[in-house]
Design an enzyme around this catalytic site. Sequence first.
Site, short mmCIF file in Angstrom:
data_model
loop_
_atom_site.label_atom_id
_atom_site.label_comp_id
_atom_site.label_asym_id
_atom_site.label_seq_id
_atom_site.Cartn_x
_atom_site.Cartn_y
_atom_site.Cartn_z
N GLY A 125 7.43 -9.45 -15.93
CA GLY A 125 7.72 -10.79 -16.43
C GLY A 125 7.18 -11.90 -15.55
O GLY A 125 6.81 -12.96 -16.06
N THR B 288 11.22 -3.07 -23.24
CA THR B 288 11.69 -4.36 -23.75
C THR B 288 11.22 -4.44 -25.17
O THR B 288 10.05 -4.15 -25.45
CB THR B 288 11.02 -5.51 -22.96
OG1 THR B 288 11.57 -5.53 -21.66
CG2 THR B 288 11.22 -6.86 -23.64
N THR C 96 15.92 -7.78 -23.62
CA THR C 96 15.67 -6.85 -22.50
C THR C 96 16.83 -6.87 -21.50
O THR C 96 17.59 -7.85 -21.45
CB THR C 96 14.38 -7.26 -21.76
OG1 THR C 96 14.03 -6.25 -20.82
CG2 THR C 96 14.53 -8.57 -21.00
N THR D 87 5.52 -7.77 -22.97
CA THR D 87 6.35 -6.83 -22.24
C THR D 87 5.65 -6.52 -20.91
O THR D 87 4.48 -6.80 -20.75
CB THR D 87 6.59 -5.54 -23.06
OG1 THR D 87 7.44 -4.66 -22.33
CG2 THR D 87 5.30 -4.83 -23.39
N GLY D 88 6.41 -5.96 -19.98
CA GLY D 88 5.83 -5.66 -18.67
C GLY D 88 6.37 -6.60 -17.60
O GLY D 88 7.47 -7.14 -17.74
N SER E 192 16.07 -0.02 -21.06
CA SER E 192 15.49 -1.32 -20.70
C SER E 192 16.04 -2.47 -21.53
O SER E 192 15.61 -3.61 -21.39
CB SER E 192 13.97 -1.29 -20.87
OG SER E 192 13.42 -0.29 -20.08
N ARG F 260 17.88 -12.64 -11.12
CA ARG F 260 16.48 -12.71 -11.58
C ARG F 260 16.42 -12.81 -13.11
O ARG F 260 17.10 -12.10 -13.83
CB ARG F 260 15.73 -11.46 -11.10
CG ARG F 260 14.25 -11.41 -11.50
CD ARG F 260 14.02 -10.62 -12.77
NE ARG F 260 12.60 -10.44 -13.06
CZ ARG F 260 12.14 -9.94 -14.20
NH1 ARG F 260 12.96 -9.59 -15.16
NH2 ARG F 260 10.85 -9.80 -14.39
N VAL F 261 15.59 -13.72 -13.59
CA VAL F 261 15.35 -13.85 -15.03
C VAL F 261 13.86 -13.65 -15.25
O VAL F 261 13.04 -14.20 -14.51
CB VAL F 261 15.80 -15.25 -15.53
CG1 VAL F 261 15.35 -15.50 -16.96
CG2 VAL F 261 17.32 -15.39 -15.42
N GLY F 262 13.52 -12.86 -16.23
CA GLY F 262 12.10 -12.59 -16.49
C GLY F 262 11.52 -13.49 -17.57
O GLY F 262 12.04 -14.57 -17.85
N ASP F 263 10.46 -13.02 -18.17
CA ASP F 263 9.77 -13.79 -19.21
C ASP F 263 10.47 -13.71 -20.56
O ASP F 263 10.33 -14.60 -21.39
CB ASP F 263 8.35 -13.26 -19.39
CG ASP F 263 8.36 -11.78 -19.81
OD1 ASP F 263 9.06 -10.97 -19.14
OD2 ASP F 263 7.70 -11.42 -20.80
#
Length: 331
Positions: free
Chosen positions: A248, A194, A212, A245-246, A92, A222-225
Amino acid sequence: MSSRRKFIRGSLLSSFAIAMSGLKSCTNANAEEAVTKGKTTPSTKSIPTVISTWNNRVANEKAWSIIENGGRAIDAVEQGVKLVEADPEDQSVGYGGRPDRDGNVTLDACIMDEAGNAGAVCFLQNIKHPISVARKVMEDTPHVILAGEGALKFALSEGFKEEDLLTELSRNEWEEWRKTSDYKPKINIENHDTIGMLAIDQAGNISGACTTSGLAYKMQGRVGDSPIIGAGLYIDNEVGGATATGMGEAVLKSVGSFLVVELMRQGKSPDEACKEAVMRIIKKQDYKDLQVGYLAVNKAGETGSYSIHPGFTYVVNKASKTQTKDALSYL
Ligand code: ASP
């Protein structure tokens, strides 16, 4: 110091001044043991601490060795999470991360120091240590976030080397996934590991890092948190720090880490603040297939966590002791 940094520091100082009345409960916060017993023991000292998401004991120990030797929290978090970025077994983060649905490993990372300086990269490819690129963005550019091609160009100009980050294991799993192409991240498995790390050094300064490869088989781009300051990570040296984490998307929509720090500013313990941030998500969306976990440390060195589903673990280092703990959870 650049005028931008002067400006940032100036505005942070004034918000700190406004917030000082609400800080009393944090600077006089309870020692960690007392919190677990539900008692209050006044303390004004920041206890050196390293805390990180999931079970990356080696990363924590690396960070702790830097703190123990009098190093800065910012160096501790960077060096700590780099071990996970380089680990091909961790699918991850960094090298060996699971790819997006088109087979590209794309990386997100951010870092924040005790002065409120921050740097981040997102949608970065072929660079093993996005956290170090994020630190360079923080220290060597007038910006906070660099993305995609621009982030790669910057990394190369700073001497980072391009390399293929897709391992055989992650490629094989992705090829298997393509047979159904069913996008349904498995809780605590595909949206897991992450690393978000928070540290307090011997000078009482707090810094954090988060890195991450994001959700497995996400859409390209795609971009997460995790690289977003305030969502995946937030540090306020007067109050504490938080990381997430998790899933995003849920963290982004609730600006989770900033929320946790602000709740601690108002006097909540790290556990209470993490719980409240999780409850904001639960109130708004179907959480049955959704995992989010928060981790926090306050200025005194008290730590806390909370997640939606059980199974979220974290590692704490204090006084040379490394402990893996289970987060409290809603379900
Ligand atoms: N929060 C990360 C993201 O949404 C994923 C994770 O924590 O595993 O990109």
